[in-house]
Design a protein around this motif. Structure first.
Motif, short mmCIF file in Angstrom:
data_model
loop_
_atom_site.label_atom_id
_atom_site.label_comp_id
_atom_site.label_asym_id
_atom_site.label_seq_id
_atom_site.Cartn_x
_atom_site.Cartn_y
_atom_site.Cartn_z
N UNK A 1 0.79 -1.05 0.11
CA UNK A 1 0.01 -0.01 0.05
C UNK A 1 0.90 1.12 0.00
N UNK A 2 1.94 1.12 0.91
CA UNK A 2 2.80 2.48 1.04
C UNK A 2 3.53 2.64 -0.32
N UNK A 3 4.06 1.53 -0.98
CA UNK A 3 4.50 1.57 -2.40
C UNK A 3 3.60 2.30 -3.29
N UNK A 4 2.31 1.82 -3.32
CA UNK A 4 1.31 2.14 -4.19
C UNK A 4 1.20 3.68 -4.07
N UNK A 5 1.40 4.04 -3.14
CA UNK A 5 1.39 5.74 -2.74
C UNK A 5 2.75 6.43 -2.90
N UNK A 6 3.50 5.95 -3.78
CA UNK A 6 4.80 6.46 -4.06
C UNK A 6 4.83 8.11 -4.63
N UNK A 7 3.83 8.10 -5.68
CA UNK A 7 3.61 9.21 -6.51
C UNK A 7 3.01 10.29 -5.58
N UNK A 8 2.08 9.96 -4.53
CA UNK A 8 1.54 10.94 -3.96
C UNK A 8 2.49 11.41 -2.94
N UNK B 1 12.45 3.63 -2.09
CA UNK B 1 11.72 2.64 -1.48
C UNK B 1 12.37 1.32 -1.23
N UNK B 2 12.38 0.67 -2.59
CA UNK B 2 12.37 -0.69 -2.72
C UNK B 2 14.28 -0.96 -2.27
N UNK B 3 15.04 0.09 -2.26
CA UNK B 3 16.35 -0.02 -1.57
C UNK B 3 16.14 0.12 -0.27
N UNK B 4 15.39 1.11 0.36
CA UNK B 4 15.48 1.29 1.57
C UNK B 4 14.83 0.08 2.42
N UNK B 5 13.96 -0.61 1.65
CA UNK B 5 13.53 -2.12 2.23
C UNK B 5 14.66 -3.10 2.46
#
Length: 338
Positions: free
Chosen positions: A214-221, A287-291
């Motif tokens: 869900x948080x990844x989905x909100x990346x553009x926001x 975000x994927x790298x932070x993961x």
């Protein structure tokens, strides 16, 4: 649209990070009192190991490793979201006291609650989440200035103060515990990854599988929120609504993590900053790298605490704090917050 060169760079960094994480996992799982050769570990993973190796790997080391990975990922992502929404580079669940709020709620549950042992594992994330949400509410309430909004500096100061108060409250409550309860809360507050059995993985996994996508989905926001408020509103973003949803979601994720991994700070601070320094500030990229960075940091910290220190086991939270505290001071100096 993202520059193709940035996408290629992110892919390269992602593959390298994944490889480093694999090495960290291999080092952790093959270390300890029962040494396991790398080739034995790999054979056991694919179901061709000896019965003793299979027992140790699948019943003891693998559940702990999965919890460690999920906890590192969750803390890093929740830290990234909190930093982005508040526009405060020093914000993260541990520093703001959200983790301490979850711990205090669990301490209260133990002293006054009558929880069925069969459901205790599943109740812990809910109780920790309630404590985290209430703490976050107090932080935002006290750091809000009318006409100016939320002050980033006040957030950190109030968060540190609340964290100290809640940790002190948990220690005070411990005086009423029996020896086993006191030992549990003490190691929990120190950041010990105690949820090292498969039921904890089953209890924690749904929170991660629902919230992180869900948080990844909100990346553009999140990218738009990081611009000027006027610009964000002109693009049709309902700022107040989105900020509340994103902050609440990040707090829930970090609080659920704390329930199975203890009170671990600084992962949510270091993970996002390291990721941004590698691939830039766009959320789709970092975000994927932070993961992966968050997972890597916690696996390394837990392994150091378990096998490198010869005098005994040191909770991962303490190892992370030794690394993270100087990094926090560096960021404070860099952002002129002191």
């Amino acid at each position: 649209m993202i520059d193709p060169r940035l996408k290629r760079k992110q892919l390269i960094v992602f593959i390298i990070s994944l490889f480093l994480l694999f090495l960290a996992i291999t080092w952790s799982i093959t270390s300890g009192e029962y040494k396991m050769a790398v080739n034995t570990y790999l054979k056991t993973i694919i179901g061709q190991g000896e019965s003793m190796d299979t027992l140790i790997l699948m019943n003891f080391r693998m559940p702990r490793m999965i919890i460690t990975l999920l906890a590192g990922m969750s803390l890093s992502v929740s830290g990234a979201i909190i930093q982005s929404v508040t526009k405060n580079p020093l914000a993260e669940p541990g520093i703001l006291g959200i983790n301490a709020g979850g711990g205090f709620a669990i301490a209260v549950l133990i002293i006054i609650g009558q929880v069925n042992p069969n459901t205790f594992i599943y109740v812990l994330p809910l109780v920790s989440t309630i404590g985290g949400i209430l703490t976050a509410f107090l932080i935002f309430l006290f750091s809000y200035n009318k006409g100016k909004g939320i002050s980033p500096a006040n957030m950190v100061l109030i968060g540190v103060g609340l964290s100290t108060a809640l940790s002190g409250g948990s220690i005070t409550i411990m005086r009423k515990f029996n020896e086993d309860q006191a030992e549990f809360i003490a190691t929990w507050l120190a950041g010990n990854i105690w949820g090292d059995e498969w039921p904890f993985v089953i209890a924690f996994l749904p929170w991660v599988l629902i919230i992180i996508p869900f948080l990844f989905f909100k990346s553009n926001v999140l990218n738009i929120i990081n611009t000027h408020d006027q610009t964000a509103r002109s693009l049709g973003v309902r700022l107040d609504r989105e900020r509340i949803i994103l902050l609440l979601t990040a707090v829930i994720l970090s609080s659920a993590t704390v329930a199975v991994a203890g009170s671990i700070g600084f992962i949510g601070l270091m993970g996002p900053h390291i990721a941004k320094s590698l691939v830039g500030p766009r959320h789709q990229l970092f975000l994927p790298i932070a993961l992966l960075v968050g997972a890597f940091l916690l696996v390394i910290a837990d392994t150091i605490g378990q096998v490198v220190i010869s005098t005994g086991t040191i909770p991962a939270g303490i190892v992370v704090a030794i690394i993270g505290a100087p990094y926090f001071i560096y960021l404070m100096y860099k952002t002129h917050s002191i």
